[in-house]
Scaffold this motif. Structure first.
Motif, PDB file in Angstrom:
ATOM      1  N   ASN A 103       0.824  -1.214   0.000  1.00  0.00           N
ATOM      2  CA  ASN A 103       0.000   0.000   0.000  1.00  0.00           C
ATOM      3  C   ASN A 103       0.855   1.260   0.000  1.00  0.00           C
ATOM      4  O   ASN A 103       0.523   2.253  -0.647  1.00  0.00           O
ATOM      5  N   ASP A 106       2.122   1.707  -3.443  1.00  0.00           N
ATOM      6  CA  ASP A 106       1.046   2.183  -4.315  1.00  0.00           C
ATOM      7  C   ASP A 106       0.788   3.668  -4.120  1.00  0.00           C
ATOM      8  O   ASP A 106       0.560   4.406  -5.088  1.00  0.00           O
ATOM      9  N   ASP A 107       0.816   4.111  -2.846  1.00  0.00           N
ATOM     10  CA  ASP A 107       0.614   5.538  -2.577  1.00  0.00           C
ATOM     11  C   ASP A 107       1.723   6.372  -3.202  1.00  0.00           C
ATOM     12  O   ASP A 107       1.472   7.445  -3.761  1.00  0.00           O
ATOM     13  N   GLU A 108       2.964   5.882  -3.100  1.00  0.00           N
ATOM     14  CA  GLU A 108       4.077   6.613  -3.704  1.00  0.00           C
ATOM     15  C   GLU A 108       3.945   6.652  -5.218  1.00  0.00           C
ATOM     16  O   GLU A 108       4.223   7.680  -5.850  1.00  0.00           O
ATOM     17  N   ASN A 109       3.518   5.533  -5.808  1.00  0.00           N
ATOM     18  CA  ASN A 109       3.329   5.505  -7.261  1.00  0.00           C
ATOM     19  C   ASN A 109       2.219   6.449  -7.692  1.00  0.00           C
ATOM     20  O   ASN A 109       2.331   7.128  -8.719  1.00  0.00           O
ATOM     21  N   ASP A 110       1.120   6.485  -6.895  1.00  0.00           N
ATOM     22  CA  ASP A 110       0.027   7.397  -7.226  1.00  0.00           C
ATOM     23  C   ASP A 110       0.479   8.853  -7.147  1.00  0.00           C
ATOM     24  O   ASP A 110       0.119   9.672  -7.991  1.00  0.00           O
ATOM     25  N   ALA A 111       1.265   9.157  -6.107  1.00  0.00           N
ATOM     26  CA  ALA A 111       1.749  10.530  -5.964  1.00  0.00           C
ATOM     27  C   ALA A 111       2.665  10.907  -7.127  1.00  0.00           C
ATOM     28  O   ALA A 111       2.558  12.005  -7.687  1.00  0.00           O
ATOM     29  N   ALA A 113       2.629   9.583 -10.092  1.00  0.00           N
ATOM     30  CA  ALA A 113       1.815   9.664 -11.306  1.00  0.00           C
ATOM     31  C   ALA A 113       1.097  11.008 -11.385  1.00  0.00           C
ATOM     32  O   ALA A 113       0.998  11.609 -12.466  1.00  0.00           O
ATOM     33  N   MET A 114       0.597  11.497 -10.255  1.00  0.00           N
ATOM     34  CA  MET A 114      -0.066  12.795 -10.243  1.00  0.00           C
ATOM     35  C   MET A 114       0.917  13.917 -10.563  1.00  0.00           C
ATOM     36  O   MET A 114       0.572  14.880 -11.259  1.00  0.00           O
TER      37      MET A 114
END
Length: 365
Positions: A103, A106-111, A113-114
């Motif tokens: 998780n 995933d949060d780091e990847n989402d950040a 990506a944004m």
């Protein structure tokens, strides 16, 4: 309920001595946990007095068997045996640790990506690589104007003619005919001018977001799409014709047709200022009078042996507008004004997405 007691026999001599010393301290009234000034200065509780019996902790002497000296009492005897049992330690599952780590990744990847998406949207496009969407802008100019001119003889994009028409309407007031009526053609021209200015004013939002960024170019074109959609719905609900026979008898006369003219003119005003801010050879994409003049004044007009951007892009703008007018009028005669504008909505939507894939401007440019 009396507590249970049991006796433990120990053979450790040192432990027995500690018990005897504790009994000696209690006899003097000294607390087991001393505090400041509670012990006499000449008393050493860890010294062995002469009259204390000596215990031998040698294993050969046998086990300690005096029940009057040492006794251990179970203080929790009145409680249930199960209540004194400590709970089992909580062991974190390895699977849960892996899920937490996953998780976090995933949060780091989402950040990230944004961050990449934001950087992509706020990057300025390369004007030299924007030929295709700007050509479609010119195409839509001819496409939209063919619809309005066929119905009411008013140009939604060419405000020079509309402004002059209003000047002529004002001049009629001072003529000898004393014609004080506000003709329907003049009202439609005034509606087009005012809404065109309103659409151009909306284009100033690009100054805040960046007039050449992908975000604004895509968003502004999408707003043009919404305006064109509203115009298509309005003229569809007006239930009026698509082609006027003569200027004195326009095909659009009711309120819904005025709404259609207003939204179309606003979309062209927004398109004009967006095309101008990109600052290419396509200029405003809505007025070709200046484009014709600049093309004729180009010093490399007849240099046909190589590509000349200042000349070739102007030729593309003129050709795209001409082709848009031709296609628009052909569709009007076949499917009517409302359906033709519906096709225009689809074209504008494609262009709005197109802007997201235009290459960015080089760093040193």
């Amino acid at each position: 309920m009396p507590g249970r007691s049991f006796k433990n026999k120990l053979s450790l001599g040192n432990f027995n001595r500690i018990h005897q010393r504790t009994a000696s301290v209690k006899s003097f009234g000294i607390p087991l946990i001393p505090y400041k000034n509670s012990l006499p200065s000449d008393l050493d509780i860890f010294s062995v007095s002469g009259n204390e019996p000596e215990f031998d902790d040698d294993s050969g002497c046998g086990p300690f068997d005096d029940s009057n000296i040492f006794e251990i009492i179970d203080m929790h005897g009145s409680q249930d045996s199960t209540s004194s049992t400590l709970p089992a330690p909580v062991v974190q599952n390895r699977l849960s640790q892996c899920s937490i780590a996953k998780n976090r990744r995933d949060d780091e990847n989402d950040a990230s990506a944004m961050v990449r998406l934001k950087k992509h949207l706020l990057t300025e496009v390369d004007g030299d690589q924007s030929t295709a969407p700007l050509s479609m802008y010119c195409f839509m100019t001819g496409f939209i104007d063919s619809v309005t001119f066929s119905a009411i003889f008013v140009w939604c994009a060419f405000q020079t003619g509309n402004s002059l028409q209003l000047a002529l309407a004002l001049a009629r007031l001072f003529s000898g005919q004393h014609d004080h009526s506000f003709h329907i053609a003049d009202r439609q021209a005034l509606c087009s001018v005012l809404t065109f200015i309103f659409g151009a004013f909306i284009g100033r939002i690009g100054d805040k977001l960046g007039c050449k960024t992908r975000l604004w170019l895509a968003l502004g074109t999408f707003i043009q799409t919404l305006f064109t959609m509203a115009a298509a719905i309005a003229i569809w609900q007006s239930h009026q014709g698509s082609v006027a026979d003569v200027r004195a008898n326009p095909a659009w006369t009711n309120v819904a047709s005025f709404v259609c003219v207003g939204f179309l003119s606003a979309s062209m005003g927004l398109q004009g200022i967006m095309g101008k801010r990109v600052n290419t050879q396509f200029t405003t994409t809505v007025v070709l009078t200046t484009t014709w003049c600049e093309l004729m004044a180009d010093p490399k007009l007849f240099d046909i042996r190589r590509m000349v951007i200042s000349r070739d892009h102007k030729i593309m703008a003129i050709g795209s507008l001409f082709f848009g007018g031709f296609i628009g009028r052909a569709l009007i005669d076949t499917i009517g004004s409302a359906a033709t504008l519906g096709i225009g909505v689809g074209i504008r939507l494609i262009v709005s997405v197109w802007w997201l894939f235009i290459p960015e401007k080089p760093a040193g440019k």
